[in-house]
Design an enzyme around this catalytic site. Structure first.
Site: not given
Ligand code: GAL
Length: 977
Positions: A423, A493
């Site tokens: 991220e 994820e």
């Protein structure tokens, strides 16, 4: 320091802390190199008790403490490795992606907790006088300045990366003083915005390493495997020439010389390591060589020519008392727990772990996605403007982080993918990292999730993608650019394991095994980061008075903080088990009710789901249970199937005739012999097949209701004459039962605030499902039944549930049939649908025939086996760090508690606890739950699925409990035998 003043502004006086806000990685450190635990060169651990002083800002104190002769009078002590905030100095702070300081890169707040550390040490008397010595820090958060014996060595940032200084010329035999100033915030903090506690300190080892003359510097073990020929090729490149010895392979060659020979390959399933040595003139360095080739081939990640399926987890380093300062036992515990739960892969979210963890992955066999210490997630708040990942001024720092990751870990066979970070948006810095990594190491692939066009990556990776989109990706129907369309897909994820859940794992696994392009995923995440806390049990965000925090979003693991497996881990183990046993069944609801198809002849189909190993390491067993009790068991001969192969195996003739009782086969695959990670007999995979369901309870309505002044009796039942509420069954006093639709919303019911889809928890509450009113409309005593008519509805709304309780009895047993008819326009599924009743607090022991031993909900119950289970009420509770609905046992035909036997028609969900659902809902920590004088029992006809909307998709449509006319029965009797 160029970023501190703008042009034309008079420069402020130079501050001793300028390096803190410097975007460059630091100064004075040695270039990165391969990490190894021990060689024949001497080393000295500097771990232990250090003198410590905390000050509120980077420059509150001058640096005189680092000068020779300083006496740390009045200082405290801390343990190194450790975080000072975990040792009573200051407090931890938890934020998910928000920076806990103003975003003004690279500036940091004036309030910058700074820990001065001092360590005195003598060299061992036989410490060699020749050569040099290196001082290594394996992890310091977030910025350090280091002095030895008064000499300023330099500074560094990059918290979870090693940094070394050459110190030989400064050392003396006795009375050395190492001074380390650690700042909580630095420019580096902008690169370390991972979703976790902010925990400053020297949290990994500090070691002095003697470097004899002619000792090894950096070296790179290249060990590939040609699966067609069965040949390995080894070449060890070394900055210092020497020889490479591998006695087990008769290898003795010069560094830099390739040698090709027959070997056994390394895989996560077969972690074959060859011990070797790199011998330079001055040092013998142990090598642990695993031959394996990772490549992108036919659009798939292949290892040794075979496509792999990742059954992974994301692992942050966590210990409830020590934070990220993990001891070797904890690292080993993690690896053993993973192996025992069928996990084969770890993403080291979101930074390189302690290097010893990777040694364990090599040894025990786990595929590793090794992630760089980089996240700039907080810049999403400003649409990624000023993102360091796309600002060339920060590129040297990004490249330094990439190099320190790759150089440190490049000799681990377990590492198959490098991950640029997490991220951090997209940008030039990330591209530079990917290019540098590819140039340095051609033997692994590059991963990064934030780059959906896959410009910098070799794998298309996403997080929390819902099932439907994953299926489209599997079918190559997701569009995207040409490069992406040709890449394999992983979910780096998914299955957000926050609180109760995650739901829907089995549905993902079905997709992963159906489409080649889908190469599996990594559940988020391994362990709850709860902090052991006297007040609360385990603390989470906000418990330390943080002005900005993200609550219990930090508790989203498959393990509770103390490493007890949560039901989510048990479920994951079942879902990813490497052997499938099917019995021609097409239907597998929770509660172990896989039903054999009609006309089934007792043949099971066994499928080897491993990627590399045959089944010879497993022993198969059958057992046959009648009403949950074993009626026979024995070995089952299954051929040593190769990966992907199936075989049909016939079960023996049923050992007994179940005669109206429920009967099930259980087939288990267990380890045939001890392994390094689990003993012989450890269950790897299992399946249950129902051949006969127990006959539903029948009660012939023969007893008439007998009205009295205040009570009505019906068989063993005593009812309140006015409300129709049941008061007792024989001698067992009962409160209720009455309709119940409320559950204490789970984290997944509540959902994350950014979710666009309906989030049921808040909607349920807004509708008032937690405060339903029960209006008794009629209590009707008929010839052989007592009927109670009610309407159950929340204030302020026109929706309701018309509910009729019909009681009958044969004189000894009481049957309750509940009919529910929704009224009005319902726009939401219900949390649950069933009845709740209260029993005396002495109701402690529970036995039940149904799904167990752990909890299960509609989309989480794969691991519940049908059986005759036993527990205490306390042990039925699943101790989620933030209390929420838990503990339902699915598919229950019969339960016994507090002198009451309850049979279901149909089977039901059983939940019992010492507090009400409302108290459970109100509690914020485990310690808030206090037992009352009633045991509350929920008997549910339906439950809403769990999903994983705390970060991912909600419960799939088929697991939603839409209000619809329903009828279900329970038979109550007092246990007299
Ligand atoms: C992801 C992130 C993780 C964690 C998770 C939610 O977006 O990569 O670090 O924050 O969400 O728990």
């Amino acid at each position: 320091m160029s970023f501190r003043t703008s042009p034309g502004t008079p420069a402020s006086p130079p501050s001793p802390a300028d390096y803190v806000e410097d975007v460059s990685p630091g100064g004075g450190v040695l270039p990165p190199r391969a990490w190894y635990a021990a060689s024949d060169a001497r080393s000295l651990s500097l771990n232990g008790r250090w003198d410590f002083r905390l000050s509120p800002a980077a420059d509150t104190e001058d640096d005189s403490f680092a000068a020779e002769g300083y006496e740390p009078g009045g200082w405290a002590e801390v343990q190194v490795p450790g975080h000072w905030v975990m040792q009573g100095h200051g407090s931890p702070i938890y934020t998910n992606h928000l920076y806990p300081f103003p975003v003004d890169p690279p500036r940091v707040p004036a309030e910058n907790p700074t820990g001065d550390h001092l360590r005195r040490f003598d060299l061992p008397p036989d410490w060699p006088a020749d050569g040099g010595t290196v001082l290594r820090f394996d992890g310091v958060e977030s910025c350090a300045r280091v002095w030895l014996n008064g000499t300023d060595l330099g500074t560094f940032q990059g918290s979870r990366l090693p940094h070394e200084f050459a110190v030989g010329h400064l050392l003396r035999p006795d009375g050395n003083v190492l001074a380390v100033r650690v700042h909580q915030w630095s420019a580096g903090s902008y690169l370390e915005d991972q979703d976790q506690w902010w925990l400053p300190g020297i949290f990994r080892d500090v070691t002095l390493l003697h470097r004899p003359p002619g000792s090894a510097l950096d070296f790179f073990v290249h060990a590939s495997y040609d699966h067609r020929e069965g040949l390995g090729t080894l070449r060890v490149d070394s900055d210092v020439d020497g020889r490479v010895l591998v006695p087990g392979l008769d290898i003795d060659v010069a560094t830099g010389t390739p040698v090709t020979l027959p070997v056994l390959p390394w895989t996560a399933e077969t972690p074959r390591l060859y011990d070797g040595e790199l011998v330079t003139e001055g040092e013998r360095v142990p090598l642990r060589i695993g031959f394996r080739t990772v490549e992108l081939h036919d659009g798939l990640i292949k290892v040794n020519g075979t496509a792999v399926l990742f059954k992974g987890v994301n692992r942050h380093e966590w210990h409830p008392e020590k934070g990220r300062a993990l001891d070797p036992e904890t690292m080993l515990a993690d690896v053993l727990l993973m192996k025992r739960h069928n996990i084969n892969a770890v993403r080291t979210s979101h930074y390189p772990p302690h290097p010893a963890f990777l040694d364990l992955c090599d040894t025990y066999g786990l595929w590793v996605v090794d992630e760089c210490d980089l996240e700039t997630h907080g810049f999403t708040e400003q649409a990624w403007r000023d993102n360091p990942a796309d600002d060339p001024r920060w590129t040297p720092a990004l490249l330094d982080r990439a190099a320190r990751t790759v150089e440190r870990d490049k000799n681990h066979p377990s590492v198959v993918l490098w991950s640029l970070g997490n991220e951090a948006g997209t940008g030039r810095g990330l591209t530079a990292m990917a290019e540098w990594i590819r140039a340095r190491d051609t033997s692994r692939l590059v991963h990064y999730e934030g780059d959906h066009d896959c410009r910098d990556t070799d794998v298309y990776s996403r997080m929390y993608t819902d099932h439907a989109e994953v299926e489209r990706i599997g079918r190559h129907q997701d569009g995207g650019g040409l490069k992406r369309r040709r890449l394999p897909f992983i979910l780096c994820e998914y299955g957000h394991a926050m609180g109760n859940g995650p739901g829907g794992l089995a549905d993902y696994q079905r997709l992963f095994t159906s489409y080649d392009r889908l190469q599996g995923g990594f559940v988020w995440e391994w362990i709850d980061h709860g902090i052991a806390d006297e007040r609360h049990g385990f603390a989470y965000g906000g418990d330390f008075g943080e002005e900005l925090h993200d609550g219990n979003f930090v508790c989203d693991g498959l393990l509770f903080p103390d490493r007890t497996p949560s039901p989510g881990l048990v479920e994951y183990k079942k879902v990813i088990e490497p052997v499938r046993v099917d019995g021609g069944d097409s239907f597998s609801p929770p509660g172990g009710r896989r039903e054999a198809a009609a006309g089934w002849d007792g043949t099971v189909r066994v499928t080897n789901g491993y990627d590399f190993t045959d089944l010879s390491h497993l022993a198969f067993e059958w057992s046959y249970q009648v009403d949950g009790r074993s009626a026979g068991s024995g070995p089952l001969v299954v051929p040593a199937l190769a990966p992907g192969e199936t075989a049909d195996v016939k079960l023996p003739a049923p050992p007994v005739d179940p005669r109206g009782a429920g009967a099930r086969w259980t087939v288990r695959a267990v380890l045939a012999d001890d392994t390094v990670w689990a003993p012989r007999g450890h269950v790897v995979a299992w399946t249950q097949l129902s051949v006969a369901e127990p006959a539903p309870p029948s009660v012939t309505a023969s007893a008439p209701p007998v009205p009295g002044e205040r009570v009505i009796t019906l068989g063993p039942g005593t009812f309140d004459a006015r409300t129709g509420a049941l008061l007792a069954v024989g001698g067992v006093e009962v409160t209720g039962p009455r309709l119940d639709v409320w559950r204490a919303p789970t984290d997944n019911d509540n959902g994350a605030h950014w979710q666009s889809d309906a989030r049921h928890g808040p909607l349920w509450r807004a509708l008032g499902l937690h405060r339903m009113r029960h209006r008794p409309d009629a209590v009707e005593a008929g010839d052989d039944s007592l009927t109670v008519r009610t309407r159950v509805a929340p204030a302020a709304r026109d929706v309701g549930l018309r509910t009729v309780y019909r009681w009958t009895s044969d004189g000894t047993r009481l049957r309750l049939t509940v009919s529910v008819t929704p009224e009005g326009r319902w726009t939401l599924p219900l949390p649950r649908l069933g009845v709740r009743l209260g029993l005396a607090a002495s109701a402690d022991r529970v036995t039940w025939l149904g799904g167990g031993p752990g909890e299960g909900y509609p989309d989480t119950g794969s691991a519940c086996a049908y059986g005759l289970w036993e527990s205490t009420v306390d042990a039925l509770q699943t101790p989620y760090v933030r209390p929420q609905e838990n503990g339902a046992r699915p598919g229950v035909h019969r339960a016994e508690i507090g002198g009451l036997r309850i049979e279901g028609d149909p089977a039901f969900w059983f939940t019992a606890r010492r507090w009400t659902t409302e108290q459970l809902d109100a509690a914020e920590h485990r310690a808030d739950l206090l037992p009352g004088d009633t045991v509350w029992v929920n008997l549910d006809h339906g439950q809403q699925g769990i999903g994983s909307q705390s970060c991912g998709p909600g419960a799939l449509p088929r697991y939603r409990l839409w209000p619809a006319p329903a009828e279900f029965s329970f038979v109550f009797s007092e246990i007299t035998d």
